[in-house]
Structures are given as C-alpha cells and as structure tokens.
Design a protein around this motif. Structure first.
Motif, short mmCIF file in Angstrom:
data_model
loop_
_atom_site.label_atom_id
_atom_site.label_comp_id
_atom_site.label_asym_id
_atom_site.label_seq_id
_atom_site.Cartn_x
_atom_site.Cartn_y
_atom_site.Cartn_z
N UNK A 182 0.81 -1.21 0.00
CA UNK A 182 0.00 0.00 0.00
C UNK A 182 0.85 1.27 0.00
N UNK A 183 2.15 1.11 0.10
CA UNK A 183 3.05 2.27 0.17
C UNK A 183 3.41 2.72 -1.24
N UNK A 184 3.15 3.98 -1.53
CA UNK A 184 3.45 4.57 -2.84
C UNK A 184 4.94 4.55 -3.13
N UNK A 217 15.23 3.87 -12.81
CA UNK A 217 14.16 3.02 -12.29
C UNK A 217 14.02 3.21 -10.80
N UNK A 218 12.89 2.82 -10.30
CA UNK A 218 12.69 2.78 -8.86
C UNK A 218 13.42 1.56 -8.31
N UNK A 219 13.84 1.64 -7.09
CA UNK A 219 14.58 0.55 -6.46
C UNK A 219 13.68 -0.16 -5.46
N UNK A 220 13.69 -1.47 -5.51
CA UNK A 220 12.94 -2.27 -4.54
C UNK A 220 13.70 -2.23 -3.22
N UNK A 221 13.22 -1.45 -2.27
CA UNK A 221 13.92 -1.28 -1.00
C UNK A 221 13.86 -2.52 -0.11
N UNK A 222 13.17 -3.56 -0.55
CA UNK A 222 13.15 -4.82 0.17
C UNK A 222 14.13 -5.84 -0.41
N UNK A 223 14.81 -5.46 -1.50
CA UNK A 223 15.76 -6.35 -2.16
C UNK A 223 17.18 -5.88 -1.86
N UNK A 224 17.87 -6.61 -1.00
CA UNK A 224 19.20 -6.22 -0.54
C UNK A 224 20.17 -6.00 -1.69
N UNK A 225 20.18 -6.90 -2.66
CA UNK A 225 21.10 -6.77 -3.80
C UNK A 225 20.80 -5.52 -4.62
N UNK A 231 14.50 4.75 5.76
CA UNK A 231 14.49 3.59 4.88
C UNK A 231 14.00 2.33 5.59
N UNK A 232 13.76 1.31 4.80
CA UNK A 232 13.41 0.00 5.33
C UNK A 232 14.62 -0.61 6.04
N UNK A 268 18.80 -0.04 5.41
CA UNK A 268 19.82 0.21 6.44
C UNK A 268 20.94 -0.82 6.38
N UNK A 269 20.57 -2.07 6.19
CA UNK A 269 21.58 -3.13 6.09
C UNK A 269 22.46 -2.89 4.87
N UNK A 270 21.85 -2.56 3.74
CA UNK A 270 22.62 -2.30 2.52
C UNK A 270 23.58 -1.13 2.72
N UNK A 271 23.10 -0.05 3.34
CA UNK A 271 23.96 1.10 3.60
C UNK A 271 25.14 0.73 4.48
N UNK A 272 24.88 -0.07 5.51
CA UNK A 272 25.95 -0.49 6.40
C UNK A 272 26.95 -1.39 5.67
N UNK A 273 26.45 -2.33 4.88
CA UNK A 273 27.33 -3.25 4.16
C UNK A 273 28.23 -2.51 3.17
N UNK A 274 27.65 -1.58 2.44
CA UNK A 274 28.42 -0.86 1.42
C UNK A 274 29.52 -0.01 2.06
N UNK A 275 29.25 0.52 3.24
CA UNK A 275 30.24 1.40 3.88
C UNK A 275 31.25 0.63 4.72
N UNK A 276 31.01 -0.64 4.96
CA UNK A 276 31.92 -1.46 5.76
C UNK A 276 33.27 -1.59 5.05
N UNK A 277 34.33 -1.36 5.79
CA UNK A 277 35.69 -1.45 5.24
C UNK A 277 35.93 -0.49 4.08
N UNK A 278 35.29 0.65 4.14
CA UNK A 278 35.57 1.71 3.17
C UNK A 278 35.70 3.00 3.96
N UNK A 279 36.00 4.06 3.29
CA UNK A 279 36.10 5.36 3.94
C UNK A 279 34.75 6.08 3.96
N UNK A 280 33.72 5.50 3.32
CA UNK A 280 32.39 6.10 3.27
C UNK A 280 31.72 5.95 4.63
#
Length: 135
Positions: free
Chosen positions: A24-26, A54-62, A92-93, A97-109
């Motif tokens: 139901x979420x736009x 495209x829009x991103x499926x925020x429930x799809x980690x990849x 975010x979903x 949050x998990x994706x953001x944490x994973x991408x920044x892990x072991x980087x300078x981001x």
C-alpha cells in the motif's frame, strides 16, 4: 532534512534514490523532483542527482546495494574521495539500512541515520573490520 542539517553549509552533492511501490506504500520515485526542490532551498550550493532509470525495490538487498554502489562509483569517478561521502539511510526499510551499512563497511564512506525518537540526533559510523593485533 535533519540528516542534511550538519552538512548543509558545505554540502556539494546529493544523490537521491527512490523506492518502488510496495504493497500500500506509494513509490517515492515520483517525489524525487519535490525532494530536489526542497533540498535546493536548504542547501543552496548542492547539486542534486537522482536515480532516473528506475525505482529501487527497497526490500531487495542486492538491488539497494547496487544502487548505493552506483552512487558511490559516480562520485569516485568524478574525483571525490570516499572519506567525503556519507550514505544516509534515514527513513528507509531495514533492508536499506543493512545495505547502507554493508556498502560502507571497510571503506572510507560514512554510514549515517537520524534517530527516530527525541532528541533526533544524527548518528554516523565509519566501521572497519580488521584482525586483532598479535603480540
């Protein structure tokens, strides 16, 4: 906007990613232009980029991880240093949050979010995994 507050004087770039419709979420993708207008009023020097394809499926980690990686690579290709990048996952979903944490892990981001309860502070992390020092 709370996530931008600590940076609004020096913010140069913002990369917006919109979600696709979920139940139901736009889809938030149709509001990216409105978000851009609002951010430009607050962060006058910032250049806004939007995930246009495209829009991103925020429930799809990849899919979320790929979108964040794409944004990071875009700025790296333009000469920006990772240590000057922040991924904000406020609102975010859990998957986002998990994706953001994973991408920044072991980087300078840096990974950032705004607390959902008072005092609504901006919390950021720069986490690195390393082996313990040996004696």
């Amino acid at each position: 906007m709370r996530g931008l507050k600590p940076h609004h004087e020096i913010l140069k770039y913002v990369y917006l990613v919109g979600s696709e419709k979920s139940g139901k979420i736009e889809s938030s993708s149709k509001f990216l232009n409105n978000a851009e207008t609002l951010i430009k009023q607050y962060c006058k020097k910032a250049q806004i980029f939007k995930e246009e394809n495209k829009s991103v499926n925020f429930e799809d980690l990849k899919e979320v991880t790929k979108a964040i990686d794409k944004a990071i690579q875009k700025f790296k290709d333009s000469g920006m240093n990772e240590k000057d990048m922040i991924i904000d996952v406020t609102g975010g979903q859990k998957t986002t949050s998990i994706a953001g944490a994973l991408v920044t892990l072991n980087s300078q981001v840096t990974f950032q979010y705004v607390q959902t309860n008072s005092p609504y502070d901006v919390v950021s992390y720069n986490v690195v995994i390393q082996s313990p020092a040996s004696l």
